[in-house]
Scaffold this motif. Structure first.
Motif, PDB file in Angstrom:
ATOM      1  N   PHE A 287      20.180   3.078  53.105  1.00 16.37           N
ATOM      2  CA  PHE A 287      18.657   3.020  54.579  1.00 16.37           C
ATOM      3  C   PHE A 287      18.093   2.966  53.179  1.00 16.37           C
ATOM      4  N   LEU A 288      16.924   1.909  53.086  1.00 20.27           N
ATOM      5  CA  LEU A 288      15.909   1.909  52.553  1.00 20.27           C
ATOM      6  C   LEU A 288      14.479   1.763  53.417  1.00 20.27           C
ATOM      7  N   ALA A 289      13.765   3.020  52.761  1.00 22.69           N
ATOM      8  CA  ALA A 289      12.794   2.600  53.237  1.00 22.69           C
ATOM      9  C   ALA A 289      11.407   1.792  53.738  1.00 22.69           C
ATOM     10  N   ASP A 290      11.410   1.103  52.770  1.00 25.07           N
ATOM     11  CA  ASP A 290      10.946  -0.609  52.211  1.00 25.07           C
ATOM     12  C   ASP A 290      11.669  -1.579  52.594  1.00 25.07           C
ATOM     13  N   PRO A 291      12.511  -2.409  53.068  1.00 26.27           N
ATOM     14  CA  PRO A 291      13.192  -3.430  53.392  1.00 26.27           C
ATOM     15  C   PRO A 291      12.719  -4.445  52.155  1.00 26.27           C
ATOM     16  N   ASN A 292      11.354  -4.612  51.484  1.00 26.77           N
ATOM     17  CA  ASN A 292      10.730  -6.229  51.961  1.00 26.77           C
ATOM     18  C   ASN A 292      10.604  -5.307  49.753  1.00 26.77           C
ATOM     19  N   LEU A 293      11.279  -3.909  49.886  1.00 23.50           N
ATOM     20  CA  LEU A 293      10.887  -3.415  47.591  1.00 23.50           C
ATOM     21  C   LEU A 293      11.891  -4.401  47.091  1.00 23.50           C
ATOM     22  N   ASP A 294      11.623  -4.672  46.463  1.00 25.36           N
ATOM     23  CA  ASP A 294      12.021  -5.092  44.941  1.00 25.36           C
ATOM     24  C   ASP A 294      11.857  -4.708  43.902  1.00 25.36           C
ATOM     25  N   LEU A 295      12.472  -3.735  43.074  1.00 23.55           N
ATOM     26  CA  LEU A 295      12.010  -3.236  41.821  1.00 23.55           C
ATOM     27  C   LEU A 295      11.897  -4.613  40.516  1.00 23.55           C
ATOM     28  N   SER A 296      12.616  -6.161  40.516  1.00 26.58           N
ATOM     29  CA  SER A 296      13.254  -6.653  39.819  1.00 26.58           C
ATOM     30  C   SER A 296      11.722  -7.479  40.051  1.00 26.58           C
ATOM     31  N   ARG A 297      11.415  -7.410  40.461  1.00 31.63           N
ATOM     32  CA  ARG A 297       9.012  -8.448  40.690  1.00 31.63           C
ATOM     33  C   ARG A 297       8.642  -7.520  39.429  1.00 31.63           C
ATOM     34  N   THR A 298       8.531  -6.314  40.170  1.00 35.59           N
ATOM     35  CA  THR A 298       7.450  -5.181  38.872  1.00 35.59           C
ATOM     36  C   THR A 298       8.374  -4.782  38.044  1.00 35.59           C
ATOM     37  N   ASN A 299       9.771  -4.824  37.880  1.00 36.91           N
ATOM     38  CA  ASN A 299      10.455  -4.270  36.774  1.00 36.91           C
ATOM     39  C   ASN A 299      10.232  -2.924  35.889  1.00 36.91           C
ATOM     40  N   PRO A 300       9.564  -2.097  37.237  1.00 40.28           N
ATOM     41  CA  PRO A 300       9.012  -0.772  36.585  1.00 40.28           C
ATOM     42  C   PRO A 300      10.474  -0.137  35.685  1.00 40.28           C
ATOM     43  N   ALA A 301      10.068   0.919  35.278  1.00 38.37           N
ATOM     44  CA  ALA A 301      11.009   2.288  34.332  1.00 38.37           C
ATOM     45  C   ALA A 301      11.494   3.176  35.747  1.00 38.37           C
ATOM     46  N   ILE A 302      13.254   3.356  35.384  1.00 40.13           N
ATOM     47  CA  ILE A 302      13.437   3.875  36.144  1.00 40.13           C
ATOM     48  C   ILE A 302      14.204   5.453  35.444  1.00 40.13           C
ATOM     49  N   LEU A 303      13.791   6.842  35.742  1.00 39.09           N
ATOM     50  CA  LEU A 303      14.471   7.612  35.494  1.00 39.09           C
ATOM     51  C   LEU A 303      15.549   7.836  35.797  1.00 39.09           C
ATOM     52  N   VAL A 304      16.365   7.907  34.393  1.00 41.93           N
ATOM     53  CA  VAL A 304      17.597   7.801  34.887  1.00 41.93           C
ATOM     54  C   VAL A 304      18.206   9.775  34.917  1.00 41.93           C
ATOM     55  N   PHE A 305      18.758  10.264  36.074  1.00 42.48           N
ATOM     56  CA  PHE A 305      19.240  11.845  36.388  1.00 42.48           C
ATOM     57  C   PHE A 305      20.715  11.440  35.650  1.00 42.48           C
ATOM     58  N   PRO A 306      21.179  12.362  34.345  1.00 41.22           N
ATOM     59  CA  PRO A 306      22.056  13.215  34.162  1.00 41.22           C
ATOM     60  C   PRO A 306      23.114  12.605  36.042  1.00 41.22           C
ATOM     61  N   ILE A 307      24.641  11.873  35.886  1.00 36.73           N
ATOM     62  CA  ILE A 307      25.360  11.994  37.084  1.00 36.73           C
ATOM     63  C   ILE A 307      26.097  12.866  37.159  1.00 36.73           C
ATOM     64  N   ASP A 308      25.685  14.105  38.321  1.00 37.45           N
ATOM     65  CA  ASP A 308      26.140  15.317  39.092  1.00 37.45           C
ATOM     66  C   ASP A 308      27.417  14.542  39.278  1.00 37.45           C
ATOM     67  N   ALA A 309      29.141  15.318  38.690  1.00 33.58           N
ATOM     68  CA  ALA A 309      30.365  14.107  39.305  1.00 33.58           C
ATOM     69  C   ALA A 309      31.392  16.021  39.301  1.00 33.58           C
ATOM     70  N   THR A 310      31.394  16.335  39.622  1.00 31.48           N
ATOM     71  CA  THR A 310      32.724  17.035  39.959  1.00 31.48           C
ATOM     72  C   THR A 310      33.958  16.224  40.401  1.00 31.48           C
ATOM     73  N   LEU A 311      35.316  16.658  39.887  1.00 30.03           N
ATOM     74  CA  LEU A 311      36.488  15.798  39.564  1.00 30.03           C
ATOM     75  C   LEU A 311      37.422  16.659  40.541  1.00 30.03           C
ATOM     76  N   ALA A 312      38.165  16.954  41.235  1.00 33.25           N
ATOM     77  CA  ALA A 312      39.383  17.876  41.412  1.00 33.25           C
ATOM     78  C   ALA A 312      40.845  17.433  42.005  1.00 33.25           C
ATOM     79  N   GLU A 313      41.589  17.974  41.637  1.00 31.97           N
ATOM     80  CA  GLU A 313      42.821  17.840  41.929  1.00 31.97           C
ATOM     81  C   GLU A 313      43.308  18.637  43.309  1.00 31.97           C
ATOM     82  N   LEU A 314      44.153  17.214  44.659  1.00 28.91           N
ATOM     83  CA  LEU A 314      44.533  18.425  45.857  1.00 28.91           C
ATOM     84  C   LEU A 314      45.526  18.901  45.707  1.00 28.91           C
ATOM     85  N   THR A 315      46.444  19.827  46.415  1.00 33.73           N
ATOM     86  CA  THR A 315      47.226  20.447  46.106  1.00 33.73           C
ATOM     87  C   THR A 315      47.670  20.598  47.186  1.00 33.73           C
ATOM     88  N   ALA A 316      48.689  20.623  47.102  1.00 31.91           N
ATOM     89  CA  ALA A 316      49.595  20.309  48.322  1.00 31.91           C
ATOM     90  C   ALA A 316      49.086  20.548  49.613  1.00 31.91           C
TER      91      ALA A 316
END
Lengths: 425, 302
Positions: B89-118
């Motif tokens: 979903f986009l709040a504004d379909p016309n939003l294009d960051l490559s025009r203004t090229n603002p700095a984006i703060l990247v938060f550390p990716i929150d991952a959880t990997l698990a094994e599925l048992t039988a």
């Protein structure tokens, strides 16, 4: 296979309470003094204690290897701890934390550096332990424990969960049970069996897991006793805190029946009885037994008004009444306790409850610990009951005692409006 | 103090956002929803057929499904489901960051990997999780650089006690709001009637502290929960499929990514990933997952 599940569903039961007393890995149990020692008689071997999964105690300062399933359990616990540290209802009172943590450290012995404790403002008699050594102690527990030994019985129980790695045992046991059931359902479907069989199997599976959890609780209770004994606390305190809780539940008229299949903990009556039996056997072997009542009260009394208010705020009169009655039986600062009984009834608002509240306020007067704000509460109740002269007297008495109350102006205007009402009638 | 002029300017901007949303085409049925509808019809009619043999019917019979053969339903379902890995979903379909090229703060990716048992239990694997976070962070960096983006990584050195509390607050707000978005925008039955199909979600003002300290205008949050069928589960899947013709699900990858405008707390882009594919345990797999998670990211390649 169903028979196997059924058989395995049988609980370890009462002998598990003594597992902690026999645990040499935790340290030399001071009780193994003589061959004729009652507690030295082996009731359960280590293999029987871990029915499915053989797990040794965690070692002090040990972290599980990162590729193990235990490390996965610790990962989640570590993340949860990060948010507990920031939590709004975490109590940061340094003195209280040092009291609780000091005891945790003492009981844990070599495990002191592996365990961290957090006191949280929650009005229930409970404490919890995460697999990574994070303990959460609820203020409801501190309020209800009559002395340091009773509190330590519960803290020791939680440490027992940690050092016996119950969380990892539980995860493995649940995974094994579910896998067995999955293959069983596959086999049943293969031979075209009916679905009713599967309901029965999964019910047995759940019962099995719950029985395992109850056995964990018994084992942890035993470690609590062990730690009381090792640190010179009265081992009968473990049974006494259960007796307090049972009295509170009885007074509150709680009819909760113990469900032998689904209960996560053994019945309080069982815990009180068995811990009492073992405690009575251990007590004569101790040269000195500490209860730590004075130390505990010095920590709790200045803070207990907040925690009693938390309990009253739950808006369950029977519950608050029962708790306060048990505290009144304990007999300390009765003025404060009767005041709060009055407050619990005042909240209910009906005429009979307001009149009962007044009775309690009157019982509080002249006793220890009666707070000044009792007169304000009393005045407000009297005003509600339209006993105007008495209301004015109580409110003015309060304002004389606490002139700096932020509501002073409001109270004065209330007194004025009551006077006008009296003047007009 | 907001003056009368300020108020009307804000109201005008608000109206523009709303009009933009109406044009965004994010209202009404979308590919994923239609696909799931067809598959439900298929499974519903199949289950009803089985149950009717045993005399049971119930609500499955009343499901408003098109009258077509089960084969056609299955084919349509499969085709549409294949395209159904992500929905954004986009709040504004016309939003294009490559025009203004603002700095984006990247938060550390929150991952959880698990094994599925039988039996279907998830056993979290700390080693996979740690490695996956490394692979995913690296893949994200490469992908954003490929888009010509300027990004800032969050470092504790940026913040003092007080602003760190604000950052924690923002992160907590984000996890609550993203759970709400997941629930209300991805389930038809849970759509919020007052939103009237708009994508309208805000995190509040805690982002201001971040803008001041790091110079970043946007914040990018990514989280993934991934599971992989263990050997026991694979055996069960294969046996059930070969001997019983029954489908037993394997591991799933569930992820979400969101871009937040830190100046006003508005969620400007949100993507949810849900599929039975994807492997974060390898660096190539992580690159593919990150690329899929950033579908619809409002920036064009230079």
């Amino acid at each position: 296979m169903i028979v196997a599940l059924l058989a395995a569903g049988c609980e370890g039961g009462q002998p598990l309470y003594e597992a902690g007393l026999k645990d040499e890995a935790f340290g030399k149990f001071a009780g193994r003094a003589s061959a004729s020692d009652e507690a030295a008689r082996p009731a359960l071997s280590a293999e029987e204690v871990d029915r499915f999964i053989r797990l040794e105690n965690i070692r002090p300062e040990e972290r599980p290897p990162i590729e193990s399933d235990e490390a996965g359990v610790w990962l989640i616990a570590d993340r949860a701890e990060a948010s507990v540290r920031r939590e709004a209802d975490r109590i940061r009172d340094a003195e209280l934390n040092s009291y609780v943590h000091g005891n945790v450290c003492k009981l844990a012995g070599a495990y002191c550096s592996s365990v961290r404790s957090y006191v949280v403002r929650v009005p229930t008699f409970n404490a919890s332990m995460s697999p990574n050594g994070m303990m959460m102690v609820h203020t409801g527990l501190l309020l209800r424990a009559g002395n340091e030994a009773e509190m330590n019985a519960v803290l020791g129980h939680e440490i027992g969960h940690f050092l016996r790695r119950h969380s990892v045992q539980r995860q493995r046991m649940i995974a094994q049970t579910k896998s067995t059931l999955a293959w069983l359902s596959f086999a049943v479907a293969l031979v075209g069996g009916s679905l009713n069989l599967m309901d029965l199997s999964s019910t047995i599976g759940i019962a099995n897991v719950m029985a395992y959890e109850r056995d964990h609780e018994r084992e942890a209770d035993g470690y609590g006793l062990r730690m009381l004994f090792d640190q010179g606390y009265d081992p009968r305190a473990a049974s006494q805190i259960w007796s307090r809780l049972i009295r509170e539940k009885e007074k509150a008229g709680e009819q909760r029946r113990f469900n032998p299949m689904l209960a996560t903990h053994p019945a309080p009556q069982e815990r009180m009885a068995v811990l009492g039996e073992i405690g009575n056997a251990l007590a004569p072997r101790m040269s000195a037994m500490e209860l730590g009542r004075r130390k505990h009260l010095s920590m709790i009394l200045p803070r207990r008004h907040m925690w009693i208010e938390d309990e009253i705020r739950l808006n369950d009169l029977k519950h608050a009444d029962a708790l306060l009655d048990v505290l009144i039986e304990d007999g300390v600062n009765l003025g404060e306790l009767y005041y709060y009984k009055g407050e619990a009834y005042r909240k209910q608002g009906s005429k009979e409850k307001l009149e009962k509240a007044l009775e309690f306020y009157d019982q509080a007067i002249g006793r220890n610990g009666t707070p000044d704000r009792l007169h304000k509460a009393k005045g407000l109740v009297l005003a509600r009951l339209e006993r105007n002269a008495e209301a004015i007297e109580a409110l003015e008495k309060y304002l004389a005692l606490v002139p700096e109350d932020p509501d002073a102006a409001l109270l004065r205007s209330q007194i004025e409006s009551i006077r006008k009402k009296v003047g007009n009638s | 103090m907001v003056t009368k002029d300020g108020q009307s300017a804000r109201r005008e901007a608000g109206r523009q956002w709303r009009d933009a949303d109406t044009q965004s085409g994010d209202r009404g049925p979308n590919g994923c929803g239609v696909a799931i509808f067809f598959v439900r019809c298929l499974t519903g009619s199949a289950t009803a057929a089985i149950l009717s043999k045993q005399g049971g019917r119930g609500i499955l019979q009343t499901m408003p499904c098109p009258r077509m053969s089960r084969f056609v339903l299955a084919m349509l379902g499969c085709i549409l489901l294949a395209a159904c890995e992500t929905q954004h979903f986009l709040a504004d379909p016309n939003l294009d960051l490559s025009r203004t090229n603002p700095a984006i703060l990247v938060f550390p990716i929150d991952a959880t990997l698990a094994e599925l048992t039988a039996g279907g239990s998830l056993e979290i694997n700390a080693l996979w999780t740690q490695q996956a976070e490394g692979f995913a962070d690296e893949a994200l960096r490469k992908h954003l650089l490929g888009l010509g983006g300027k990004f800032v990584e969050i470092k504790s050195a940026h913040f003092d006690e007080a602003s760190l509390a604000k950052v924690s607050h923002l992160v907590l707000m984000h996890s609550t709001v993203s759970a709400a978005i997941s629930r209300h925008k991805y389930e038809w039955s849970e759509a919020l009637p007052t939103h009237e199909g708009r994508f309208d979600w805000w995190l509040g003002q805690s982002g201001q502290a971040i803008i001041e300290r790091t110079g970043a205008r946007y914040g990018l949050f990514i989280s993934v929960r991934d599971s992989y069928a263990g050997p026991g589960r694979v055996m069960l899947i294969v046996s059930a499929s070969l001997l019983l013709g029954v489908y037993v699900p394997g591991g799933r990858q569930e992820g979400q990514a969101s871009l937040v405008d830190l100046s006003d707390g508005r969620v400007v882009w949100f993507n949810r990933l849900s599929r039975e594919a994807g492997d974060l345990r390898t660096s190539a797999g992580a690159e593919e997952t990150v690329k899929t998670l950033l579908t619809g990211f409002p920036a064009r390649k230079p």
